[in-house]
Write an enzyme that holds these catalytic residues in place. Structure first.
Site, short mmCIF file in Angstrom:
data_model
loop_
_atom_site.label_atom_id
_atom_site.label_comp_id
_atom_site.label_asym_id
_atom_site.label_seq_id
_atom_site.Cartn_x
_atom_site.Cartn_y
_atom_site.Cartn_z
N LYS A 20 9.30 -0.40 13.95
CA LYS A 20 9.87 -0.07 12.64
C LYS A 20 10.94 1.01 12.80
O LYS A 20 12.01 0.92 12.19
CB LYS A 20 8.77 0.46 11.70
CG LYS A 20 7.78 -0.59 11.23
CD LYS A 20 6.82 0.04 10.23
CE LYS A 20 5.65 -0.86 9.94
NZ LYS A 20 4.60 -0.22 9.15
N GLU A 27 -4.58 -6.71 14.79
CA GLU A 27 -4.09 -5.38 14.41
C GLU A 27 -5.24 -4.38 14.46
O GLU A 27 -5.03 -3.19 14.71
CB GLU A 27 -3.46 -5.42 13.00
CG GLU A 27 -2.58 -4.22 12.70
CD GLU A 27 -1.72 -4.40 11.46
OE1 GLU A 27 -0.50 -4.60 11.57
OE2 GLU A 27 -2.27 -4.33 10.35
N GLY A 32 -4.86 -1.83 4.92
CA GLY A 32 -4.01 -2.93 4.44
C GLY A 32 -4.60 -4.30 4.73
O GLY A 32 -4.66 -5.17 3.86
N ARG A 33 -5.10 -4.50 5.96
CA ARG A 33 -5.62 -5.83 6.32
C ARG A 33 -7.02 -6.08 5.79
O ARG A 33 -7.59 -7.15 6.03
CB ARG A 33 -5.54 -6.01 7.83
CG ARG A 33 -6.20 -4.92 8.64
CD ARG A 33 -5.82 -4.98 10.12
NE ARG A 33 -6.33 -3.84 10.87
CZ ARG A 33 -5.70 -2.69 11.02
NH1 ARG A 33 -4.52 -2.50 10.45
NH2 ARG A 33 -6.23 -1.71 11.73
N LYS A 53 0.85 -1.20 0.00
CA LYS A 53 0.00 0.00 0.00
C LYS A 53 0.89 1.25 0.00
O LYS A 53 0.70 2.15 -0.80
CB LYS A 53 -0.91 -0.03 1.22
CG LYS A 53 -1.84 1.17 1.30
CD LYS A 53 -2.79 1.04 2.46
CE LYS A 53 -3.58 2.34 2.63
NZ LYS A 53 -4.51 2.31 3.73
N HIS A 98 -3.94 -33.19 17.57
CA HIS A 98 -2.78 -34.00 17.93
C HIS A 98 -1.62 -33.11 18.37
O HIS A 98 -0.46 -33.56 18.37
CB HIS A 98 -2.39 -34.89 16.74
CG HIS A 98 -3.49 -35.84 16.39
ND1 HIS A 98 -3.63 -37.06 17.01
CD2 HIS A 98 -4.54 -35.70 15.55
CE1 HIS A 98 -4.72 -37.67 16.52
NE2 HIS A 98 -5.29 -36.86 15.65
O1 F6P Z 1 2.82 -3.79 9.89
C1 F6P Z 1 1.89 -2.81 9.68
C2 F6P Z 1 1.40 -2.69 8.27
O2 F6P Z 1 1.24 -1.34 8.02
C3 F6P Z 1 0.11 -3.45 8.04
O3 F6P Z 1 -0.99 -2.78 8.50
C4 F6P Z 1 0.15 -3.63 6.56
O4 F6P Z 1 -0.76 -4.60 6.14
C5 F6P Z 1 1.59 -4.03 6.38
O5 F6P Z 1 2.30 -3.22 7.30
C6 F6P Z 1 2.15 -3.84 5.00
O6 F6P Z 1 2.08 -2.52 4.57
P1 F6P Z 1 2.26 -2.12 3.06
O7 F6P Z 1 1.17 -2.76 2.28
O8 F6P Z 1 2.18 -0.62 3.03
O9 F6P Z 1 3.60 -2.60 2.60
#
Ligand code: F6P
Length: 565
Positions: A521, A360, A274-275, A213, A391
């Site tokens: 990060k 998240e 993103g999710r 994204k 199992h």
């Molecule tokens: O780890 C956080 C995050 O921003 C997620 O919400 C997202 O899905 C992932 O990193 C990847 O982000 P991008 O699609 O911007 O690379």
């Protein structure tokens, strides 16, 4: 007092929960012959049985009153009509638009639907060209392998769906050489992931889909750069990127800077989280793996669930009920985790996908107004496909002392035309048996009687029976579908997306930001510099400093070893 526990309905729910403390789910089922039909519902090709939960009509009424008090119906409308409900990022939340057939949906007065349909049309054309062998690589050969490079929402959703819809019985994916198009997913920054994925692939026939994204994510860009280097080294061709790299991103500038032309970028928008993005161009790898028709059916199934969510009364609304039962288990029964167990190998990656989507989204401890929530929010989501979990860790659920709630997911029929259809009946039996065992448990008397019946004397039986007691009374939901199809999978994913939204509304949190992941990060960026230089590291705690020094020593030792070779 928290925003949630200050709700009018909260104290009465606590009182009901304490009344139900000593009640068994088995007794609730026994007392009401209609409980299964009253505590189940159907929508968009899915059936939800929530009768094996430790709650009753008073609890359900109290939970529904809570939803009314939080004005849930208005919040649903606010989301699907494009209001900027993601306040901390100032964004609308419109993944529902991505699967909508509507012609008009405005965000700040601008209709987003033409752009949605335009990107879908571009995807369709591209997917058709790649799948039918029309898209040729630099040396004129058709594509045999697609590698999606992404992480988090740019990996987990598409990977989960591509695996689920992969059809080993169909040759519709065959390229002109007769071999199927293979789709791979690389997410981990560990170079091993890329190395192992590329082993055996031919650069001349490999297409990379760089999905991000933001197009700033360290893991994805590192993998994408290495993939580009591999491609150039393997083919010896410097200017072949246009035929072997496409991007899925909101960030046109960063994509161009990487060297991918605008005509190879599939766009989406900041109002797609993103999710929640697998429905957008992020689903390109799904469509490449399974065909655009299947991707469209997936969207159609999700749209059915969206319609149900937006129109069904709260009491008959599947995502709402699943969410409220979850609130009950999390907050009133203090159950800290939910095991998600699909009895379906095709859904092997569903728990991992759901982990990100739920944790998240709702792993928050302040409200939208920035006040402490002060009640527990998202449970820990975990799981693996049944029967494997039986199992491995199911022992802890049956006899450990940590309460766990469970969501079972099952298709009543196996894949059409599978040569192994006879596996399905015992698979279903195992699924139903685990739900029954978790709920019913086994008393010491029952265990002792079984041991006596098997020939043990009374004293031995009594002693051994202590080890064979299963306390039971563990709640579970069962989500059924007739078959796992693109449409029922779409509905299933949308069901959980909306469940997460409803829980966020009840807790008063913003389910659509993720500030918590930022600190790690930032620190990683500083540590890259610290690990890479001989200067004294920037300020860290003594533990982190020690680790940095140990790493540097290992590097120095390795350089010494290579110099003496
Ligand atoms: O780890 C956080 C995050 O921003 C997620 O919400 C997202 O899905 C992932 O990193 C990847 O982000 P991008 O699609 O911007 O690379």
């Amino acid at each position: 007092m928290s925003i949630v526990s200050s709700l009018k309905g909260w104290p009465s729910l606590e009182a009901i929960a304490s009344d139900l403390n000593s009640v068994s789910i088995a007794a609730l089922l026994e007392q009401d012959s209609q409980r299964f039909s009253r505590y189940s519902l159907e929508a968009a090709g899915l059936f939800l049985d929530y009768s094996k939960n430790r709650l009753d009509d008073r609890a359900m009424a109290g939970l529904l009153a809570l939803a009314e008090e939080r004005r849930l119906a208005d919040r649903i409308q606010a989301m699907v009509s494009g209001e900027r409900i993601n306040l901390s990022e100032g964004r609308a939340v419109l993944h529902t638009a991505l699967r909508s057939q509507a012609d008009e949906l405005n965000v700040d007065g601008a209709n987003v639907m033409p752009a949605v349909h335009h990107v879908l049309a571009r995807m369709k054309q591209f997917v058709r060209r790649v799948r039918c062998g029309d898209w040729l690589g630099v040396t004129g050969k058709p594509i045999t392998d697609v590698v999606n490079i992404g992480i988090g929402g740019s990996d987990l959703g598409p990977k989960m769906v591509a695996e689920a819809l992969f059809d080993p019985l169909s040759d519709a994916r065959a390229n002109p050489q007769g071999s199927p198009l293979r789709v791979h997913f690389v997410s981990n920054l560990d170079g091993e992931h890329l190395l192992q994925t590329l082993a055996g692939l031919s650069a001349e026939t490999t297409l990379f889909v760089v999905t991000s994204k933001t197009f700033t994510t360290m893991e994805t860009l590192t993998n994408a750069r290495s993939a580009r280097r591999w491609f150039t080294e393997q083919t010896g061709i410097e200017d072949g990127v246009d035929k072997h790299f496409v991007a899925v991103s909101c960030n046109a500038e960063a994509v161009a800077e990487f060297g991918i032309a605008e005509q190879n970028r599939f766009e989406f928008w900041d109002w797609v989280g993103g999710r929640y993005s697998l429905w957008s161009a992020v689903g390109l790898s799904i469509a490449l793996a399974c065909g655009m028709e299947n991707f469209e059916e997936l969207l159609g199934g999700a749209e059915q669930m969206d319609k149900h969510f937006c129109t069904a009364p709260l009491a008959d609304n599947m995502p709402v009920i699943l969410a409220l039962v979850g609130i009950w288990n999390r907050n009133l029964l203090a159950i800290p985790s939910v095991m998600v167990t699909p009895y379906d190998q095709r859904l092997a990656s569903f728990p991992a996908y759901l982990q990100q989507c739920d944790m998240e989204s709702n792993g928050k401890s302040v409200t939208v107004q920035g006040e402490p929530v002060a009640v527990k929010t998202a449970p820990v989501i975990w799981g693996a496909p049944g029967t494997n979990g039986q199992h491995a860790y199911m022992q802890l659920l049956h006899q450990g002392n940590e309460p766990v709630a469970t969501d079972f997911i099952l298709a009543l029929k196996p894949r059409q035309n599978t040569p192994f259809a006879e596996h399905h009946l015992p698979l279903v039996a195992n699924c139903f048996a685990q739900a029954e065992a978790l709920m019913r448990g086994r008393s010491r008397d029952e265990a002792a009687a079984a041991l006596v019946a098997a020939g043990r004397n009374q004293a031995d039986a009594r002693a051994l029976a202590a080890h064979q007691v299963l306390p039971g009374n563990h709640p579970s939901n069962m989500v059924l579908m007739d078959r796992l199809t693109p449409a029922t999978l779409g509905a299933l994913i949308a069901l959980y997306e909306h469940k997460i939204f409803v829980q966020g509304v009840i807790w008063g949190i913003n389910s659509f930001d993720q500030w918590g992941v930022e600190l790690g990060k930032q620190l990683a960026k500083t540590l890259v510099d610290d690990l890479d230089s001989q200067q004294s590291p920037s300020p860290h705690d003594s533990s982190t400093r020690g680790l940095v020094e140990r790493f540097r020593a290992a590097q120095a030792c390795e350089s010494g070893e290579s110099a003496s070779e």
